[in-house]
Write a protein that holds these residues in place. Structure first.
Motif, PDB file in Angstrom:
ATOM      1  N   GLN A 155      12.779  21.471  60.083  1.00 36.22           N
ATOM      2  CA  GLN A 155      13.996  22.113  59.589  1.00 36.22           C
ATOM      3  C   GLN A 155      14.306  21.683  58.163  1.00 36.22           C
ATOM      4  OE1 GLN A 155      16.236  20.497  63.032  1.00 36.22           O
ATOM      5  NE2 GLN A 155      16.987  22.578  63.335  1.00 36.22           N
ATOM      6  N   SER A 156      13.744  20.552  57.739  1.00 39.68           N
ATOM      7  CA  SER A 156      13.907  20.038  56.383  1.00 39.68           C
ATOM      8  C   SER A 156      12.559  19.557  55.884  1.00 39.68           C
ATOM      9  CB  SER A 156      14.934  18.893  56.349  1.00 39.68           C
ATOM     10  OG  SER A 156      16.224  19.362  56.661  1.00 39.68           O
ATOM     11  N   PHE A 157      12.485  19.280  54.576  1.00 43.62           N
ATOM     12  CA  PHE A 157      11.214  18.923  53.950  1.00 43.62           C
ATOM     13  C   PHE A 157      11.080  17.427  53.694  1.00 43.62           C
ATOM     14  CE2 PHE A 157      12.121  23.324  52.828  1.00 43.62           C
ATOM     15  CZ  PHE A 157      10.927  23.945  53.114  1.00 43.62           C
ATOM     16  N   GLY A 158      12.167  16.781  53.262  1.00 44.10           N
ATOM     17  CA  GLY A 158      12.143  15.357  52.954  1.00 44.10           C
ATOM     18  C   GLY A 158      12.027  15.114  51.464  1.00 44.10           C
ATOM     19  N   HIS A 159      12.899  14.270  50.942  1.00 45.01           N
ATOM     20  CA  HIS A 159      12.855  13.941  49.514  1.00 45.01           C
ATOM     21  C   HIS A 159      13.438  12.550  49.316  1.00 45.01           C
ATOM     22  CE1 HIS A 159      13.252  14.249  45.169  1.00 45.01           C
ATOM     23  NE2 HIS A 159      12.568  15.376  45.229  1.00 45.01           N
ATOM     24  N   SER A 160      12.773  11.748  48.463  1.00 44.70           N
ATOM     25  CA  SER A 160      13.195  10.363  48.264  1.00 44.70           C
ATOM     26  C   SER A 160      14.579  10.262  47.631  1.00 44.70           C
ATOM     27  CB  SER A 160      12.168   9.616  47.410  1.00 44.70           C
ATOM     28  OG  SER A 160      11.938  10.284  46.183  1.00 44.70           O
ATOM     29  N   ALA A 161      14.952  11.217  46.767  1.00 42.00           N
ATOM     30  CA  ALA A 161      16.282  11.168  46.152  1.00 42.00           C
ATOM     31  C   ALA A 161      17.372  11.270  47.214  1.00 42.00           C
ATOM     32  CB  ALA A 161      16.436  12.286  45.128  1.00 42.00           C
ATOM     33  N   ILE A 162      17.124  12.065  48.231  1.00 46.16           N
ATOM     34  CA  ILE A 162      18.110  12.233  49.304  1.00 46.16           C
ATOM     35  C   ILE A 162      18.175  10.978  50.164  1.00 46.16           C
ATOM     36  CG2 ILE A 162      18.680  13.553  51.379  1.00 46.16           C
ATOM     37  CD1 ILE A 162      17.554  16.028  49.995  1.00 46.16           C
ATOM     38  N   VAL A 163      17.032  10.426  50.525  1.00 43.73           N
ATOM     39  CA  VAL A 163      17.009   9.204  51.332  1.00 43.73           C
ATOM     40  C   VAL A 163      17.689   8.063  50.581  1.00 43.73           C
ATOM     41  CG1 VAL A 163      15.545   7.493  52.460  1.00 43.73           C
ATOM     42  CG2 VAL A 163      14.881   9.907  52.495  1.00 43.73           C
ATOM     43  N   PHE A 164      17.324   7.893  49.306  1.00 40.73           N
ATOM     44  CA  PHE A 164      17.883   6.822  48.483  1.00 40.73           C
ATOM     45  C   PHE A 164      19.407   6.935  48.427  1.00 40.73           C
ATOM     46  CE2 PHE A 164      18.941   4.446  44.702  1.00 40.73           C
ATOM     47  CZ  PHE A 164      17.968   3.469  44.589  1.00 40.73           C
ATOM     48  N   THR A 165      19.901   8.162  48.240  1.00 41.32           N
ATOM     49  CA  THR A 165      21.346   8.373  48.145  1.00 41.32           C
ATOM     50  C   THR A 165      22.033   8.115  49.473  1.00 41.32           C
ATOM     51  OG1 THR A 165      20.934  10.034  46.441  1.00 41.32           O
ATOM     52  CG2 THR A 165      23.119  10.003  47.424  1.00 41.32           C
ATOM     53  N   MET A 166      21.405   8.494  50.570  1.00 40.40           N
ATOM     54  CA  MET A 166      21.975   8.205  51.889  1.00 40.40           C
ATOM     55  C   MET A 166      22.155   6.700  52.085  1.00 40.40           C
ATOM     56  SD  MET A 166      19.900  10.879  54.322  1.00 40.40           S
ATOM     57  CE  MET A 166      20.387  12.600  54.475  1.00 40.40           C
ATOM     58  N   VAL A 167      21.165   5.927  51.655  1.00 35.45           N
ATOM     59  CA  VAL A 167      21.262   4.470  51.782  1.00 35.45           C
ATOM     60  C   VAL A 167      22.358   3.934  50.868  1.00 35.45           C
ATOM     61  CG1 VAL A 167      20.049   2.276  51.470  1.00 35.45           C
ATOM     62  CG2 VAL A 167      18.837   4.231  52.454  1.00 35.45           C
ATOM     63  N   GLY A 168      22.378   4.395  49.607  1.00 33.33           N
ATOM     64  CA  GLY A 168      23.400   3.938  48.672  1.00 33.33           C
ATOM     65  C   GLY A 168      24.807   4.244  49.161  1.00 33.33           C
ATOM     66  N   HIS A 169      25.005   5.437  49.692  1.00 32.78           N
ATOM     67  CA  HIS A 169      26.323   5.827  50.198  1.00 32.78           C
ATOM     68  C   HIS A 169      26.716   4.976  51.401  1.00 32.78           C
ATOM     69  CE1 HIS A 169      29.300   8.323  52.360  1.00 32.78           C
ATOM     70  NE2 HIS A 169      29.652   8.726  51.156  1.00 32.78           N
ATOM     71  N   TYR A 170      25.784   4.741  52.309  1.00 29.98           N
ATOM     72  CA  TYR A 170      26.066   3.926  53.485  1.00 29.98           C
ATOM     73  C   TYR A 170      26.454   2.504  53.086  1.00 29.98           C
ATOM     74  CZ  TYR A 170      25.305   1.337  57.823  1.00 29.98           C
ATOM     75  OH  TYR A 170      25.456   0.517  58.917  1.00 29.98           O
ATOM     76  N   LEU A 171      25.774   1.961  52.059  1.00 33.46           N
ATOM     77  CA  LEU A 171      26.057   0.604  51.596  1.00 33.46           C
ATOM     78  C   LEU A 171      27.302   0.536  50.725  1.00 33.46           C
ATOM     79  CD1 LEU A 171      22.414  -0.550  50.697  1.00 33.46           C
ATOM     80  CD2 LEU A 171      23.766  -1.229  52.690  1.00 33.46           C
ATOM     81  N   GLN A 172      27.909   1.693  50.486  1.00 30.79           N
ATOM     82  CA  GLN A 172      29.125   1.800  49.678  1.00 30.79           C
ATOM     83  C   GLN A 172      28.893   1.359  48.230  1.00 30.79           C
ATOM     84  OE1 GLN A 172      31.949  -0.458  52.130  1.00 30.79           O
ATOM     85  NE2 GLN A 172      32.694   1.469  52.996  1.00 30.79           N
ATOM     86  N   GLN A 213      32.220  14.153  51.838  1.00 32.83           N
ATOM     87  CA  GLN A 213      32.940  15.231  52.514  1.00 32.83           C
ATOM     88  C   GLN A 213      32.393  15.523  53.914  1.00 32.83           C
ATOM     89  OE1 GLN A 213      32.591  18.480  49.731  1.00 32.83           O
ATOM     90  NE2 GLN A 213      33.409  17.269  48.037  1.00 32.83           N
ATOM     91  N   ASP A 214      31.399  14.720  54.318  1.00 29.54           N
ATOM     92  CA  ASP A 214      30.742  14.917  55.621  1.00 29.54           C
ATOM     93  C   ASP A 214      30.203  16.339  55.758  1.00 29.54           C
ATOM     94  OD1 ASP A 214      29.827  13.961  58.053  1.00 29.54           O
ATOM     95  OD2 ASP A 214      31.602  14.619  59.144  1.00 29.54           O
ATOM     96  N   ASP A 215      29.650  16.844  54.666  1.00 30.18           N
ATOM     97  CA  ASP A 215      29.114  18.209  54.625  1.00 30.18           C
ATOM     98  C   ASP A 215      27.590  18.148  54.723  1.00 30.18           C
ATOM     99  OD1 ASP A 215      28.483  20.834  54.215  1.00 30.18           O
ATOM    100  OD2 ASP A 215      29.515  21.035  52.284  1.00 30.18           O
ATOM    101  N   LEU A 216      27.083  18.018  55.937  1.00 28.51           N
ATOM    102  CA  LEU A 216      25.643  17.861  56.132  1.00 28.51           C
ATOM    103  C   LEU A 216      24.878  19.134  55.783  1.00 28.51           C
ATOM    104  CD1 LEU A 216      25.418  15.755  59.415  1.00 28.51           C
ATOM    105  CD2 LEU A 216      25.688  15.014  57.040  1.00 28.51           C
ATOM    106  N   GLU A 217      25.479  20.287  56.017  1.00 28.24           N
ATOM    107  CA  GLU A 217      24.785  21.530  55.687  1.00 28.24           C
ATOM    108  C   GLU A 217      24.473  21.610  54.191  1.00 28.24           C
ATOM    109  OE1 GLU A 217      23.473  23.715  57.749  1.00 28.24           O
ATOM    110  OE2 GLU A 217      24.139  22.335  59.327  1.00 28.24           O
ATOM    111  N   LYS A 218      25.356  21.066  53.383  1.00 26.98           N
ATOM    112  CA  LYS A 218      25.116  21.029  51.936  1.00 26.98           C
ATOM    113  C   LYS A 218      23.891  20.186  51.618  1.00 26.98           C
ATOM    114  CE  LYS A 218      26.159  21.649  47.556  1.00 26.98           C
ATOM    115  NZ  LYS A 218      26.108  22.993  46.929  1.00 26.98           N
ATOM    116  N   ILE A 219      23.729  19.086  52.324  1.00 29.39           N
ATOM    117  CA  ILE A 219      22.572  18.208  52.100  1.00 29.39           C
ATOM    118  C   ILE A 219      21.282  18.907  52.490  1.00 29.39           C
ATOM    119  CG2 ILE A 219      21.491  16.021  52.767  1.00 29.39           C
ATOM    120  CD1 ILE A 219      24.345  14.951  53.257  1.00 29.39           C
ATOM    121  N   TRP A 220      21.290  19.607  53.617  1.00 28.18           N
ATOM    122  CA  TRP A 220      20.069  20.307  54.046  1.00 28.18           C
ATOM    123  C   TRP A 220      19.735  21.435  53.059  1.00 28.18           C
ATOM    124  CZ3 TRP A 220      19.846  16.237  56.203  1.00 28.18           C
ATOM    125  CH2 TRP A 220      20.590  15.812  57.288  1.00 28.18           C
TER     126      TRP A 220
END
Length: 228
Positions: A128-145, A71-78
């Motif tokens: 502004q954010s803390f960092g979490h591997s679950a979020i990074v992993f999901t960003m990569v998975g989503h980008y790779l479709q 949904q391109d909702d970056l605020e939700k991710i933060w």
């Protein structure tokens, strides 16, 4: 397995240098108390960790992040980044997940050219954010479709494999016993993924008090080989 799914699976390698080998997330407390001492008792602990903490925290976060990216909702991710961090009551585990997230982000940025990773990195630099591997992993998975369910399953698998390798060192288990545990958890991983796909967002952060207490108590165990 598609090429993109195979690329994401690289992040699941137990040798992927995120620093997960330094963290037991409360397992070492159970070992010190002689509650976990062999493959059977470790499997019991791992089953609870998978279904009662990992599913409701990292796993559900991965699903919600994937949907927010759709949904391109970056605020939700933060917001999810903040909640994942502040609801982690054990200081060592909280700090450990931040270090692992930062390390995974560094490596992922060096492998993939994904704009959202650069945005996430800048937010970490600006505190502004803390960092979490679950979020990074999901960003990569989503980008790779890679499909949402597959991305979640791979993330759960990567966490489980890291914990098994740590149990091999700490209990200790033999490498063969460790591989047998991983094999025996194939069905458990699928069940946990299915559950995550049907959880309500209100379930986010509902975790086992016993696991949280063990993670807090780890600071005071007599002998320790893990940071958390």
């Amino acid at each position: 397995m598609t090429d993109n799914a195979l690329s994401l699976f690289q992040l699941c390698d137990s040798n992927f240098p995120t620093g997960s080998f330094s963290h037991s997330f409360g397992l070492e407390t159970y070992i010190q108390k002689d509650i976990v001492q062999d493959p059977e008792t470790f499997s019991e602990w791992l089953k609870v960790y998978l279904h009662e903490q990992l599913a409701y925290a990292d796993g559900l976060a991965a699903r919600l992040v994937y949907e927010a990216l759709d949904q391109d909702d970056l605020e939700k991710i933060w917001e999810l980044d903040r909640i994942l961090t502040v609801q982690n009551l054990a200081r060592e585990s909280r700090d450990g997940t931040q270090r692992m997230g930062d390390r995974m982000l560094n490596i992922a940025e060096s492998i993939y050219e994904i704009p959202i990773l650069s945005t996430y990195r800048q937010r970490l630099r600006n505190k502004q954010s803390f960092g979490h591997s679950a979020i990074v992993f999901t960003m990569v998975g989503h980008y790779l479709q890679v499909e949402k369910e597959t991305t979640i399953l791979y993330y759960l698998y990567s966490t489980l494999v890291a914990l098994v390798q740590n149990a091999v060192r700490a209990i200790p288990l033999g490498q063969t016993a460790g591989q047998k545990v991983i094999y025996s958890f194939q069905k458990e991983l699928k069940q946990a993924t299915d559950k995550i796909m049907h959880l309500d967002e209100m379930d986010f952060g509902v975790v086992s008090p016993g696991l949280e207490l063990s993670q807090m108590q780890h600071e005071r165990v007599g002998i320790r080989i893990f940071s958390s």
